[in-house]
Motif scaffolding. Sequence first.
Motif, PDB file in Angstrom:
ATOM      1  N   ASN A 247       0.801  -1.218   0.000  1.00  0.00           N
ATOM      2  CA  ASN A 247       0.000   0.000   0.000  1.00  0.00           C
ATOM      3  C   ASN A 247       0.833   1.267   0.000  1.00  0.00           C
ATOM      4  O   ASN A 247       0.290   2.344   0.122  1.00  0.00           O
ATOM      5  CB  ASN A 247      -0.914   0.021   1.223  1.00  0.00           C
ATOM      6  N   PHE A 248       2.144   1.161  -0.098  1.00  0.00           N
ATOM      7  CA  PHE A 248       3.000   2.338  -0.020  1.00  0.00           C
ATOM      8  C   PHE A 248       2.866   3.188  -1.272  1.00  0.00           C
ATOM      9  O   PHE A 248       3.005   2.716  -2.391  1.00  0.00           O
ATOM     10  CB  PHE A 248       4.459   1.920   0.144  1.00  0.00           C
ATOM     11  N   THR A 249       2.564   4.454  -1.054  1.00  0.00           N
ATOM     12  CA  THR A 249       2.586   5.440  -2.139  1.00  0.00           C
ATOM     13  C   THR A 249       3.150   6.725  -1.550  1.00  0.00           C
ATOM     14  O   THR A 249       3.053   6.953  -0.343  1.00  0.00           O
ATOM     15  CB  THR A 249       1.174   5.740  -2.688  1.00  0.00           C
ATOM     16  N   PRO A 250       3.737   7.556  -2.383  1.00  0.00           N
ATOM     17  CA  PRO A 250       4.208   8.843  -1.857  1.00  0.00           C
ATOM     18  C   PRO A 250       3.069   9.663  -1.249  1.00  0.00           C
ATOM     19  O   PRO A 250       3.276  10.411  -0.309  1.00  0.00           O
ATOM     20  CB  PRO A 250       4.790   9.548  -3.089  1.00  0.00           C
ATOM     21  N   TRP A 251       1.854   9.498  -1.762  1.00  0.00           N
ATOM     22  CA  TRP A 251       0.721  10.273  -1.253  1.00  0.00           C
ATOM     23  C   TRP A 251       0.318   9.825   0.143  1.00  0.00           C
ATOM     24  O   TRP A 251      -0.033  10.645   0.988  1.00  0.00           O
ATOM     25  CB  TRP A 251      -0.470  10.195  -2.215  1.00  0.00           C
ATOM     26  N   SER A 252       0.387   8.516   0.402  1.00  0.00           N
ATOM     27  CA  SER A 252       0.029   8.046   1.745  1.00  0.00           C
ATOM     28  C   SER A 252       1.064   8.512   2.763  1.00  0.00           C
ATOM     29  O   SER A 252       0.712   8.862   3.896  1.00  0.00           O
ATOM     30  CB  SER A 252      -0.100   6.517   1.768  1.00  0.00           C
ATOM     31  N   VAL A 253       2.317   8.532   2.357  1.00  0.00           N
ATOM     32  CA  VAL A 253       3.369   9.019   3.258  1.00  0.00           C
ATOM     33  C   VAL A 253       3.210  10.515   3.503  1.00  0.00           C
ATOM     34  O   VAL A 253       3.350  10.990   4.631  1.00  0.00           O
ATOM     35  CB  VAL A 253       4.763   8.695   2.675  1.00  0.00           C
ATOM     36  N   LEU A 254       2.910  11.260   2.465  1.00  0.00           N
ATOM     37  CA  LEU A 254       2.688  12.696   2.605  1.00  0.00           C
ATOM     38  C   LEU A 254       1.497  12.980   3.523  1.00  0.00           C
ATOM     39  O   LEU A 254       1.573  13.843   4.401  1.00  0.00           O
ATOM     40  CB  LEU A 254       2.453  13.332   1.229  1.00  0.00           C
ATOM     41  N   ALA A 255       0.421  12.224   3.351  1.00  0.00           N
ATOM     42  CA  ALA A 255      -0.755  12.416   4.205  1.00  0.00           C
ATOM     43  C   ALA A 255      -0.429  12.067   5.658  1.00  0.00           C
ATOM     44  O   ALA A 255      -0.824  12.793   6.579  1.00  0.00           O
ATOM     45  CB  ALA A 255      -1.914  11.552   3.700  1.00  0.00           C
ATOM     46  N   GLY A 256       0.297  10.980   5.874  1.00  0.00           N
ATOM     47  CA  GLY A 256       0.679  10.600   7.236  1.00  0.00           C
ATOM     48  C   GLY A 256       1.558  11.651   7.883  1.00  0.00           C
ATOM     49  O   GLY A 256       1.369  12.005   9.054  1.00  0.00           O
ATOM     50  N   GLY A 257       2.513  12.157   7.138  1.00  0.00           N
ATOM     51  CA  GLY A 257       3.386  13.209   7.660  1.00  0.00           C
ATOM     52  C   GLY A 257       2.617  14.483   7.978  1.00  0.00           C
ATOM     53  O   GLY A 257       2.864  15.136   9.004  1.00  0.00           O
ATOM     54  N   ALA A 258       1.673  14.818   7.118  1.00  0.00           N
ATOM     55  CA  ALA A 258       0.852  16.011   7.356  1.00  0.00           C
ATOM     56  C   ALA A 258      -0.001  15.840   8.616  1.00  0.00           C
ATOM     57  O   ALA A 258      -0.147  16.778   9.412  1.00  0.00           O
ATOM     58  CB  ALA A 258      -0.035  16.295   6.146  1.00  0.00           C
ATOM     59  N   LEU A 259      -0.546  14.644   8.823  1.00  0.00           N
ATOM     60  CA  LEU A 259      -1.337  14.388  10.027  1.00  0.00           C
ATOM     61  C   LEU A 259      -0.475  14.467  11.280  1.00  0.00           C
ATOM     62  O   LEU A 259      -0.891  15.038  12.297  1.00  0.00           O
ATOM     63  CB  LEU A 259      -2.017  13.018   9.948  1.00  0.00           C
ATOM     64  N   LEU A 260       0.732  13.903  11.218  1.00  0.00           N
ATOM     65  CA  LEU A 260       1.645  13.982  12.366  1.00  0.00           C
ATOM     66  C   LEU A 260       2.007  15.426  12.684  1.00  0.00           C
ATOM     67  O   LEU A 260       1.962  15.852  13.831  1.00  0.00           O
ATOM     68  CB  LEU A 260       2.929  13.198  12.076  1.00  0.00           C
ATOM     69  N   GLY A 261       2.386  16.165  11.656  1.00  0.00           N
ATOM     70  CA  GLY A 261       2.767  17.558  11.858  1.00  0.00           C
ATOM     71  C   GLY A 261       1.620  18.394  12.385  1.00  0.00           C
ATOM     72  O   GLY A 261       1.794  19.210  13.299  1.00  0.00           O
ATOM     73  N   THR A 262       0.434  18.173  11.833  1.00  0.00           N
ATOM     74  CA  THR A 262      -0.740  18.925  12.272  1.00  0.00           C
ATOM     75  C   THR A 262      -1.071  18.620  13.727  1.00  0.00           C
ATOM     76  O   THR A 262      -1.346  19.535  14.520  1.00  0.00           O
ATOM     77  CB  THR A 262      -1.957  18.603  11.372  1.00  0.00           C
ATOM     78  N   SER A 263      -1.022  17.343  14.103  1.00  0.00           N
ATOM     79  CA  SER A 263      -1.335  16.996  15.496  1.00  0.00           C
ATOM     80  C   SER A 263      -0.291  17.568  16.451  1.00  0.00           C
ATOM     81  O   SER A 263      -0.630  18.027  17.542  1.00  0.00           O
ATOM     82  CB  SER A 263      -1.451  15.483  15.673  1.00  0.00           C
ATOM     83  N   ALA A 264       0.976  17.588  16.026  1.00  0.00           N
ATOM     84  CA  ALA A 264       2.029  18.155  16.875  1.00  0.00           C
ATOM     85  C   ALA A 264       1.832  19.657  17.061  1.00  0.00           C
ATOM     86  O   ALA A 264       1.991  20.177  18.169  1.00  0.00           O
ATOM     87  CB  ALA A 264       3.399  17.870  16.266  1.00  0.00           C
TER      88      ALA A 264
ATOM     89  N   ILE B 171      -1.045  21.359  16.747  1.00  0.00           N
ATOM     90  CA  ILE B 171      -2.257  21.599  17.544  1.00  0.00           C
ATOM     91  C   ILE B 171      -1.967  21.380  19.026  1.00  0.00           C
ATOM     92  O   ILE B 171      -2.367  22.185  19.869  1.00  0.00           O
ATOM     93  CB  ILE B 171      -3.408  20.702  17.054  1.00  0.00           C
ATOM     94  N   LEU B 172      -1.261  20.295  19.334  1.00  0.00           N
ATOM     95  CA  LEU B 172      -0.931  20.019  20.736  1.00  0.00           C
ATOM     96  C   LEU B 172      -0.075  21.134  21.323  1.00  0.00           C
ATOM     97  O   LEU B 172      -0.312  21.596  22.439  1.00  0.00           O
ATOM     98  CB  LEU B 172      -0.214  18.668  20.848  1.00  0.00           C
ATOM     99  N   LEU B 173       0.912  21.588  20.570  1.00  0.00           N
ATOM    100  CA  LEU B 173       1.802  22.647  21.051  1.00  0.00           C
ATOM    101  C   LEU B 173       1.057  23.973  21.214  1.00  0.00           C
ATOM    102  O   LEU B 173       1.201  24.660  22.223  1.00  0.00           O
ATOM    103  CB  LEU B 173       2.985  22.810  20.108  1.00  0.00           C
ATOM    104  N   LEU B 174       0.232  24.336  20.236  1.00  0.00           N
ATOM    105  CA  LEU B 174      -0.486  25.611  20.287  1.00  0.00           C
ATOM    106  C   LEU B 174      -1.518  25.676  21.410  1.00  0.00           C
ATOM    107  O   LEU B 174      -1.650  26.694  22.080  1.00  0.00           O
ATOM    108  CB  LEU B 174      -1.185  25.880  18.957  1.00  0.00           C
ATOM    109  N   PHE B 175      -2.260  24.587  21.591  1.00  0.00           N
ATOM    110  CA  PHE B 175      -3.369  24.632  22.540  1.00  0.00           C
ATOM    111  C   PHE B 175      -3.006  24.216  23.960  1.00  0.00           C
ATOM    112  O   PHE B 175      -3.733  24.524  24.894  1.00  0.00           O
ATOM    113  CB  PHE B 175      -4.552  23.805  22.028  1.00  0.00           C
ATOM    114  N   SER B 176      -1.877  23.507  24.119  1.00  0.00           N
ATOM    115  CA  SER B 176      -1.552  23.079  25.482  1.00  0.00           C
ATOM    116  C   SER B 176      -0.110  23.377  25.877  1.00  0.00           C
ATOM    117  O   SER B 176       0.249  23.214  27.034  1.00  0.00           O
ATOM    118  CB  SER B 176      -1.815  21.580  25.641  1.00  0.00           C
TER     119      SER B 176
END
Length: 132
Positions: free
Chosen positions: A3-20, A22-27
């Motif tokens: 299932n590896f595609t550059p798009w799945s990796v990009l989406a996973g990285g974007a989700l990780l970065g976004t969650s990091a 959000i956590l930093l900004l709000f808490s």
Amino acid sequence: MDNFTPWSVLAGGALLGTSAVILLLFSGKVAGISGIFSGLLQPRKRDFLWRLLFIGGMVLSFFIFSPNASSALTSPSIALYIIAGLFVGIGTRLGNGCTSGHGIIGIARLSKRSILATCIFIGSAMLVVLFR
């Protein structure tokens, strides 16, 4: 990994970065997964729920986004994954931080220690792949 595609990796990285972020900004908390998890093992008042939700969300996302999650859990090598996870946990304690804390947050903050640690993580992974 079929299932590896550059798009799945990009989406996973974007989700990780976004969650990091959000956590930093709000808490004001850094998204180092080993630190978040260890806080669950030594709970303090007003510090348990967000940790539980963060780790729970990570586990839940595995079942939502992984098409073969059930086969991974019933794999004969699940014991090997658990043992490897324990070794990673020991290593993060020895290294004063985990790959996510150093690689995502530390590099974004231009921490020299995190940049060096991440280079060592990546270099070690490259060596392991060579001998696999």
